[in-house]
Design a protein around this motif. Structure first.
Motif, PDB file in Angstrom:
ATOM      1  N   ILE A  39       0.853  -1.192   0.000  1.00 58.07           N
ATOM      2  CA  ILE A  39       0.000   0.000   0.000  1.00 58.07           C
ATOM      3  C   ILE A  39       0.889   1.242   0.000  1.00 58.07           C
ATOM      4  N   GLU A  40       0.617   2.172  -0.928  1.00 55.92           N
ATOM      5  CA  GLU A  40       1.466   3.359  -1.080  1.00 55.92           C
ATOM      6  C   GLU A  40       0.618   4.636  -1.129  1.00 55.92           C
ATOM      7  N   PHE A  41       1.282   5.746  -0.762  1.00 51.80           N
ATOM      8  CA  PHE A  41       0.680   7.085  -0.783  1.00 51.80           C
ATOM      9  C   PHE A  41       1.231   7.803  -2.008  1.00 51.80           C
ATOM     10  N   GLY A  42       0.346   8.281  -2.889  1.00 54.82           N
ATOM     11  CA  GLY A  42       0.801   8.946  -4.105  1.00 54.82           C
ATOM     12  C   GLY A  42      -0.018  10.172  -4.441  1.00 54.82           C
ATOM     13  N   ASP A  43       0.427  10.876  -5.481  1.00 56.44           N
ATOM     14  CA  ASP A  43      -0.222  12.110  -5.917  1.00 56.44           C
ATOM     15  C   ASP A  43      -0.714  11.935  -7.349  1.00 56.44           C
ATOM     16  N   VAL A  44      -1.978  12.208  -7.589  1.00 56.07           N
ATOM     17  CA  VAL A  44      -2.547  12.101  -8.937  1.00 56.07           C
ATOM     18  C   VAL A  44      -2.039  13.266  -9.784  1.00 56.07           C
ATOM     19  N   VAL A  45      -1.406  12.961 -10.916  1.00 65.65           N
ATOM     20  CA  VAL A  45      -0.879  14.013 -11.800  1.00 65.65           C
ATOM     21  C   VAL A  45      -1.613  14.062 -13.141  1.00 65.65           C
ATOM     22  N   THR A  46      -2.265  12.966 -13.512  1.00 67.60           N
ATOM     23  CA  THR A  46      -3.111  12.991 -14.709  1.00 67.60           C
ATOM     24  C   THR A  46      -4.470  12.407 -14.340  1.00 67.60           C
ATOM     25  N   ILE A  64      -7.312   2.722  -4.031  1.00 67.71           N
ATOM     26  CA  ILE A  64      -8.089   2.244  -2.889  1.00 67.71           C
ATOM     27  C   ILE A  64      -9.011   3.336  -2.354  1.00 67.71           C
ATOM     28  N   ARG A  65      -8.439   4.540  -2.171  1.00 63.56           N
ATOM     29  CA  ARG A  65      -9.258   5.640  -1.655  1.00 63.56           C
ATOM     30  C   ARG A  65      -8.506   6.954  -1.820  1.00 63.56           C
ATOM     31  N   ILE A  66      -9.221   8.048  -1.700  1.00 63.07           N
ATOM     32  CA  ILE A  66      -8.586   9.362  -1.608  1.00 63.07           C
ATOM     33  C   ILE A  66      -7.993   9.476  -0.206  1.00 63.07           C
ATOM     34  N   ALA A  67      -6.768   9.990  -0.122  1.00 58.68           N
ATOM     35  CA  ALA A  67      -6.062  10.054   1.160  1.00 58.68           C
ATOM     36  C   ALA A  67      -6.819  10.919   2.164  1.00 58.68           C
ATOM     37  N   THR A  68      -6.907  10.444   3.388  1.00 57.76           N
ATOM     38  CA  THR A  68      -7.542  11.190   4.473  1.00 57.76           C
ATOM     39  C   THR A  68      -6.488  12.038   5.190  1.00 57.76           C
ATOM     40  N   GLU A  69      -6.941  12.845   6.139  1.00 63.89           N
ATOM     41  CA  GLU A  69      -5.992  13.636   6.934  1.00 63.89           C
ATOM     42  C   GLU A  69      -5.052  12.731   7.717  1.00 63.89           C
ATOM     43  N   GLU A  70      -5.580  11.597   8.192  1.00 61.54           N
ATOM     44  CA  GLU A  70      -4.747  10.640   8.921  1.00 61.54           C
ATOM     45  C   GLU A  70      -3.679  10.045   8.007  1.00 61.54           C
ATOM     46  N   ASP A  71      -4.064   9.770   6.746  1.00 58.74           N
ATOM     47  CA  ASP A  71      -3.095   9.229   5.785  1.00 58.74           C
ATOM     48  C   ASP A  71      -1.978  10.227   5.516  1.00 58.74           C
ATOM     49  N   THR A  72      -2.356  11.499   5.326  1.00 52.58           N
ATOM     50  CA  THR A  72      -1.365  12.546   5.061  1.00 52.58           C
ATOM     51  C   THR A  72      -0.416  12.721   6.238  1.00 52.58           C
ATOM     52  N   ALA A  73      -0.981  12.694   7.451  1.00 57.12           N
ATOM     53  CA  ALA A  73      -0.154  12.824   8.658  1.00 57.12           C
ATOM     54  C   ALA A  73       0.811  11.640   8.775  1.00 57.12           C
ATOM     55  N   ARG A  74       0.322  10.458   8.432  1.00 57.87           N
ATOM     56  CA  ARG A  74       1.181   9.266   8.498  1.00 57.87           C
ATOM     57  C   ARG A  74       2.307   9.346   7.482  1.00 57.87           C
ATOM     58  N   GLN A  75       1.997   9.854   6.292  1.00 60.30           N
ATOM     59  CA  GLN A  75       3.022   9.986   5.257  1.00 60.30           C
ATOM     60  C   GLN A  75       4.112  10.970   5.695  1.00 60.30           C
ATOM     61  N   LYS A  76       3.706  12.084   6.281  1.00 55.37           N
ATOM     62  CA  LYS A  76       4.686  13.064   6.759  1.00 55.37           C
ATOM     63  C   LYS A  76       5.537  12.479   7.886  1.00 55.37           C
ATOM     64  N   GLU A  77       4.908  11.692   8.736  1.00 56.65           N
ATOM     65  CA  GLU A  77       5.650  11.040   9.824  1.00 56.65           C
ATOM     66  C   GLU A  77       6.672  10.059   9.251  1.00 56.65           C
TER      67      GLU A  77
END
Length: 277
Positions: A39-46, A64-77
């Motif tokens: 499972i990975e966190f990514g940014d839609v560019v197209t 799987i889903r649009i990233a939530t605030e919790e997902d974004t916080a986890r990615q930054k961590e």
């Protein structure tokens, strides 16, 4: 045809296609996707678009889903933890006096693995290093050797033009670049003039190559014998940008005088054979 969205996992990284399913993921949206690494966190560019089936690497993984605030916080961590992991790895390399240089580190989104990217002149036996790092971080460790181009892309910097490196800003993939391109564009073949920070030929040699090849195909080769308003002569120089030809024409005393003509002003009598490079 298949409906896909393009996702990047790093700035100026390669774009990977995913099945958007029923999720409306516009460009700039952070998403959680399933990849071969997990499972990975990514940014839609197209955004959603249709592409031929042959351009898809199967099986096409879903968003799987649009990233939530919790997902974004986890990615930054994870990004902060990766910095600490990189420091620890550098310390271990120094302790073992290993001939390698750590360039970057990253945690997978689900924390199942830490990937360390490094450069080295040759093969490196890092089995003991992996064991020690695995004991420290209690997770899977992967060391991935990269080339000097990838190193420059990861670190960034300023090119000879004074702008940020193309590979670090927008180039997703490295295009093949050859010394023939520098020759076609009448550039100095001095390595310091046509090499980037990575020490390889500059990626931007590729940008104008198609124009040079198209223009040259309409112009005679250097060494061609041509008929001009001043008489018969030999092409000594081709200026692709100005689309002009310098032709050496002997005068009555046999002394060659150079004239500049446009292609429409000359008639080609004979061209030399094109040598393969």
């Amino acid at each position: 045809m298949a409906s896909v969205v393009g996702v990047r996992f790093k700035k100026a990284g390669k774009i990977y296609y995913f099945d958007p399913v029923d999720i409306d993921a516009a460009p700039g949206t952070d998403v959680i996707v399933e990849t071969s690494r997990g499972i990975e966190f990514g940014d839609v560019v197209t955004g959603r678009k249709e592409i031929p089936d042959e351009e898809i690497v199967t099986p096409l993984k879903p968003v799987i889903r649009i990233a939530t605030e919790e997902d974004t916080a986890r990615q930054k961590e994870n990004e902060e933890r990766a910095k600490d992991a990189m420091k620890e790895c550098i310390n271990k390399i120094d302790q073992h006096k290993m001939d390698m240089k750590i360039i970057d580190a990253e945690y997978t989104f689900d924390n199942s693995k830490i990937i360390f990217y490094f450069t080295a002149d040759g093969r490196v036996d890092f089995r003991e290093l992996v064991k020690e790092l695995a004991a420290i971080f209690k997770t899977r460790i992967e060391l991935r050797q990269i080339g000097v181009r990838d190193e420059a892309k990861s670190i960034g910097g300023l090119g000879p033009c004074g702008r940020s490196l193309c590979c670090g800003c927008f180039l997703g993939d490295f295009e093949p670049v050859s010394i023939k391109m520098a020759k076609d564009q009448n550039l100095s073949l001095n390595p310091t003039k046509i090499s980037g920070l990575c020490g390889r030929l500059m990626c931007c040699l590729k940008y104008e190559q198609d124009v040079y090849e198209e223009t040259r195909s309409c112009l005679p080769l250097e060494g061609s014998i041509v008929l001009t308003p001043q008489g018969e002569g030999r092409v000594s120089e081709v200026n692709v940008l100005k689309k002009t030809l310098k032709v050496n024409i002997p005068n009555d005393e046999g002394i060659e005088i150079s004239y500049v003509f446009k292609p429409c002003e000359i008639t080609i009598i004979m061209q030399p054979e094109l040598k393969e490079e």
